[in-house]
Design a protein around this motif. Sequence first.
Motif, PDB file in Angstrom:
ATOM      1  N   THR A  16     -21.618  10.986   7.305  1.00  0.00           N
ATOM      2  CA  THR A  16     -22.661  11.589   6.215  1.00  0.00           C
ATOM      3  C   THR A  16     -23.199  12.614   6.973  1.00  0.00           C
ATOM      4  O   THR A  16     -22.618  13.740   6.820  1.00  0.00           O
ATOM      5  CB  THR A  16     -23.506  10.517   6.004  1.00  0.00           C
ATOM      6  N   ASP A  17     -24.272  12.725   7.520  1.00  0.00           N
ATOM      7  CA  ASP A  17     -25.304  13.822   7.980  1.00  0.00           C
ATOM      8  C   ASP A  17     -24.669  14.671   9.131  1.00  0.00           C
ATOM      9  O   ASP A  17     -25.378  15.444   9.889  1.00  0.00           O
ATOM     10  CB  ASP A  17     -26.660  13.420   7.999  1.00  0.00           C
TER      11      ASP A  17
ATOM     12  N   ARG B 252     -22.849   7.540  11.008  1.00  0.00           N
ATOM     13  CA  ARG B 252     -23.528   8.587  10.550  1.00  0.00           C
ATOM     14  C   ARG B 252     -22.502   9.725  10.498  1.00  0.00           C
ATOM     15  O   ARG B 252     -22.568  10.509   9.973  1.00  0.00           O
ATOM     16  CB  ARG B 252     -24.539   8.953  11.376  1.00  0.00           C
TER      17      ARG B 252
END
Length: 311
Positions: free
Chosen positions: A134-135, A131
């Motif tokens: 990404t976020d 992750r």
Amino acid sequence: MKHKVVILEPIHKDGVELLKKYCDVIECREGVSREELKNIIQDANIIISRGFIKIDAEIIRNARKAKAIVVHGVGIDHIDLKAANEAGIKVVNTPEALTDTVAEFTIGTLIALLRKIKQADEAVRRGEWNRKYTDLVGVDLKGKNVGILGLGRIGLAVAKRLKPFDVNLYYYDKIRKYDVEENLGIRYLDFKELISTSDIILIHLPLTEETYHIISRREFELMKNGVYIVNTGRGALIDEAELIKQIETGKVAGAALDVFEREPLPQESPLTKYENVLLTPHLAASSIEALKRLSMDVAKKTLEILGIPIS
């Protein structure tokens, strides 16, 4: 006969020990009932409050011998000041001891919010390492427009700590601080201009009738899309229901909240379900050092009010 001091909520032992040298000290148990409290304070000369128990007119009427309510901290919005004044009871706070501690906490929570540190920690624990691509990508503090609502002791301490981060500093306060503007390079904006200009809004106002829900629907409408909000002041400065709506729409990109309209925050509060909201239980002033300083300040002010010299 010794003076009687009632401590409504726990304070650090250093202050308690100093008080016990000169006074009879009653420390209320956690979860003390209202009826118990009314009985306990009937013959109290001083009441020491951390602000978690509301001291309303009825409580004050039962404190028939009280000379003062000494507050462990800054906020006095939990006290019916009109009733205290009518009863001849002074209300004294102890703001100096916690200024630096709250300022440090504010900076810490702000960076944690922008860089998604809470979410990153949880992701690692769940095995969600990737992750990070990404976020979990956060944003820099450098270069942001940071607006401070309230440039009192704490707001000023926060501003000084933000200066090395190379941000654009703005403030709103009822009283302009021309010397601070010159020395610190912080710019004054009126309230509406500040909330519409800022990428980040830090709230350091006292709670009064005038500031209750000072941030509500109309104010959110003026803010930038993707604004970040940090509140270490008082929960009711923000209309919490409206804040939740703005988090849902994405208008508010993230919020760090140490204070709430209702405390403790109910577990069913919608605020608990958002990853981009950092929640802490009203502990911005709770460092070991600050709690020691606060307890000693409270004890010394209590003894001063009672006219007892410290030997």
